[in-house]
Design an enzyme around this catalytic site. Structure first.
Site, PDB file in Angstrom:
ATOM      1  N   HIS A 197      11.440   0.620   2.005  1.00 42.61           N
ATOM      2  CA  HIS A 197      10.710   1.327   2.884  1.00 42.61           C
ATOM      3  C   HIS A 197      11.486   1.928   4.102  1.00 42.61           C
ATOM      4  CE1 HIS A 197      10.131  -2.514   5.837  1.00 42.61           C
ATOM      5  NE2 HIS A 197      11.156  -1.826   6.082  1.00 42.61           N
ATOM      6  N   CYS A 244       6.564   2.603   0.143  1.00 41.04           N
ATOM      7  CA  CYS A 244       5.935   1.417   0.725  1.00 41.04           C
ATOM      8  C   CYS A 244       4.122   1.674   0.647  1.00 41.04           C
ATOM      9  CB  CYS A 244       6.070   0.964   2.033  1.00 41.04           C
ATOM     10  SG  CYS A 244       5.794  -0.586   2.497  1.00 41.04           S
TER      11      CYS A 244
END
Lengths: 245, 409
Positions: free
Chosen positions: A194, A94
């Protein structure tokens, strides 16, 4: 055998750990220990000196302000650059993929310099955030389908010095219109999956660990993870075909 | 001031639909009733709020309990209306207000809705409990909330604010309000406030919980009222013992926040704390259910900060624990946060994983080296725990499912 203990550096967990990203460190350390290899996780916070001697470095997701602070500290110390030169493995998720790149977007859309360890550029996205299950067909040999969850507003464009980690099957991924997800260059791997990406994708965890250890690793009993992966793949399929839960 | 005909008709229709919805067992009816009410009179909210004393309670954790506590404290003086079932969106607020004509209202408000509620309701008091990561897929970054709260409170100079001084995001959000009563709650959660909400630089934390930005002037405000060693220290130096039916630090913090707000609204703090102390289980939290002769205590925890506290309240090993996890819209669709919870603290006992996302929890517990098994269904999960006393901790919709399924037996 203190020498053989693998040190996993968790970078700025308080700034880059919005989505449970610290879980990746736990997964890596446990998968080493279960195979009888010593492992320790050391967290380095803002303002602390990041050593260059760790075997593995992890960077997670974060909000705009904290992300810029992390990028600034690592640009000044160049600790991660030196570690990469020493052969360290880096896994970024991310915000991690954005900070590792050439540049990323500040909250106001202006460019902020990244660490330039990956030849990617991240710009502000179209306005709607990419949120949801993310599924990709990996472009790295030996990996099964990658499954995760994404939540980001930015778009990452790959340069000529990186390869994508995978091709998007479901979700958005890098979002630049080329259907790519994540980026790989040498021993640096980054993804928009993520949080505990490595918990859902133990084969990817083992790939990173095999680079650290220098050999392939003995298999582990991953039945529970297989059940979770099967459930997530079914959930994505249901959503693709709009079937009821 | 009498309400216009349109609002009276809307109120009647909304409440009738809500009552019907309750009668057919479809729930509390606030949501559907509120929809009808707002459809008939879109301006009803402002009209129902006009001239009335309104207290709003918002934050990531503790909204429902604190709302109940504040309502109890104010009820020592006069009847109030309150959305005790946690219906904290616009429809729930308007239905609650419609239940009385001029009684003061104590309203729990969703964090995202708070700015709109401040503009629409002109509250006398706003309580800001805390802000931490929660439902990131829906709500987004927690700083965005703080930013919106800050702007809304700056534009509401007549509203008094009661704010948690130990939460940097809350302190910043309340920073431009005209009148603030700062409360020292002794909050321990720091994971969302290592970088300054004002300037982005690092925040320095002292051992005693005092915090200062290393770059700008943002720092912990001096508390007017604080929780110290289980006592409430008032602004005049008086120390009051806090004796609560509800367990744990979070409820002490909720109690002191509620007492501070009651004092702002003119209720004597001693009387307020007495009333707050008498509040027992709220909307099923800490309720004990009996199943097949087993006694099951229910705990609710919705996010990492809430779980960190819940793990403290779970009775010690080797008593087994059932943990239920869902990831529906009200929970947040992304259970990545499971990795922010120190489930390692459950080692030394059996944990039965259940709920829609019980398998995510099973994998988390495997890496935490906690003995566990996955069992589908709450009754089956509780039975699999095989113990006379069991704590069942679950997140929002899983808690509701567990409560319903176990009560049916």
């Amino acid at each position: 055998m203190a020498d053989s203990t693998v040190t996993i550096a968790l970078l700025y967990p308080e700034l880059l750990g919005t989505y449970g990203d610290g879980g990746n460190a736990t997964v890596l350390a446990e998968r080493l220990r279960w195979r009888g290899i010593g492992a320790q996780v050391v967290a380095f916070g803002a303002g602390e000196v990041v050593p260059t001697s760790c075997e593995l470095y992890l960077m997670g997701g974060g909000e705009d302000g904290p992300q810029a602070l992390a990028a600034r500290e690592l640009s000044e110390s160049r600790a991660l650059h030196a570690a990469v030169d020493n052969g360290a493995v880096v896994f970024g998720t991310c915000a991690g993929i954005q900070v590792l790149g050439q540049e990323f977007a500040n909250a106001d859309g202006s460019p902020h310099p990244g660490l330039a360890l990956l030849d990617v550029r991240t710009v502000r996205g179209p306005g709607t955030r990419a949120i949801g299950e993310l599924l990709s067909e990996p472009l790295v040999d030996g990996l099964p389908v990658l499954t995760g969850y994404e939540n980001h507003g930015a778009v990452t464009h790959l340069g000529s010095d990186v390869r994508p980690l995978g091709r998007v099957v479901h979700g958005v991924g890098n979002g630049g219109g080329d259907g790519t997800e994540g980026a790989v260059s040498g021993r640096i791997v980054a993804t928009y999956m993520h949080g505990p990406a490595l918990a859902r994708n133990p084969a990817l965890a083992d790939l990173l660990l095999s680079w650290v250890v220098g050999s392939t690793l003995a298999p582990l009993d991953d039945t529970e993870v297989d059940e979770l992966r099967a459930e997530r793949l079914r959930a994505v399929k249901r959503r693709r075909w709009r079937l009821p839960r | 001031m009498p309400l216009p005909v349109r609002t009276r008709v809307a109120t009647g229709a909304g409440l009738a639909v809500a009552a019907l919805s309750r009668r057919v067992g479809a729930g509390e009816g606030s949501v559907i009733g509120g929809r009808v009410l707002l459809a008939v009179d879109p301006g009803a909210l402002a009209r129902l709020a006009a001239g009335r004393s309104i207290a709003l309670v918002s934050g990531t954790n503790g909204k429902t309990t604190t709302t109940r506590m504040l309502a109890s404290a104010l009820e020592t003086r006069e009847p109030v209306v309150t959305n005790s079932a946690g219906a904290n969106l616009m429809t729930g607020l308007v239905t609650t207000l419609a239940r009385g004509a001029e009684e003061p209202a104590v309203l729990e408000v969703d964090e995202g809705l708070l700015p709109k509620a401040i503009v629409g309701l002109h509250p006398s008091v706003v309580l800001l409990l805390n802000l931490s990561r929660d439902q990131l897929d829906r709500i987004g970054e927690v700083r965005t909330h703080a930013q919106r709260w800050r702007a809304a409170l700056e534009a509401a100079p007549a509203t008094a604010v009661v704010a948690n001084a130990d939460d940097p995001l809350v302190a910043w959000a309340a920073g431009l309000a005209r009148q603030v009563t700062w409360v020292g709650t002794g909050q321990r959660w720091r994971l969302d406030a290592y970088s300054c909400p004002n300037c982005g630089e690092r925040i320095d934390w002292a051992d005693d919980g005092a915090w200062t930005c290393t770059n700008c002037t943002l720092a912990r405000p001096t508390a007017h009222l604080s929780l110290e060693d289980g006592e409430v220290v008032l602004s005049d130096g008086r120390r009051l013992t806090l004796s609560l039916q509800l367990p744990g630090w979070p409820n002490k913090a909720n109690a002191v926040m509620a007492a501070a707000a009651a004092e702002v609204l003119g209720v004597d703090p001693v009387a307020a704390l007495d009333a707050v102390g008498a509040v027992s289980h709220v909307a099923g939290r800490y309720q004990v259910l009996s199943v097949d002769g087993m006694s099951i205590r229910l705990l609710l925890a919705k996010n990492p900060a809430g779980w960190a506290e819940a793990l403290d309240l779970i009775r010690p090993a080797p008593m087994p624990v059932v943990v239920g996890i869902n990831a529906r819209i009200p929970d947040g669709r992304d259970p990545s946060w499971l990795w922010d919870v120190p489930f390692e603290r459950l080692r030394g006992r059996l944990v039965v994983c259940t709920g829609d996302r019980g398998r995510d929890l099973a994998v988390r517990l495997r890496y935490a080296e906690v003995d566990h098994r996955f069992v589908d269904g709450y009754l089956a999960a509780v039975r699999a725990a095989r113990a006379p006393d069991v704590d069942l901790a679950a997140n929002y919709t899983s808690f509701q499912d567990a409560r319903r399924e176990l009560a049916r037996g």
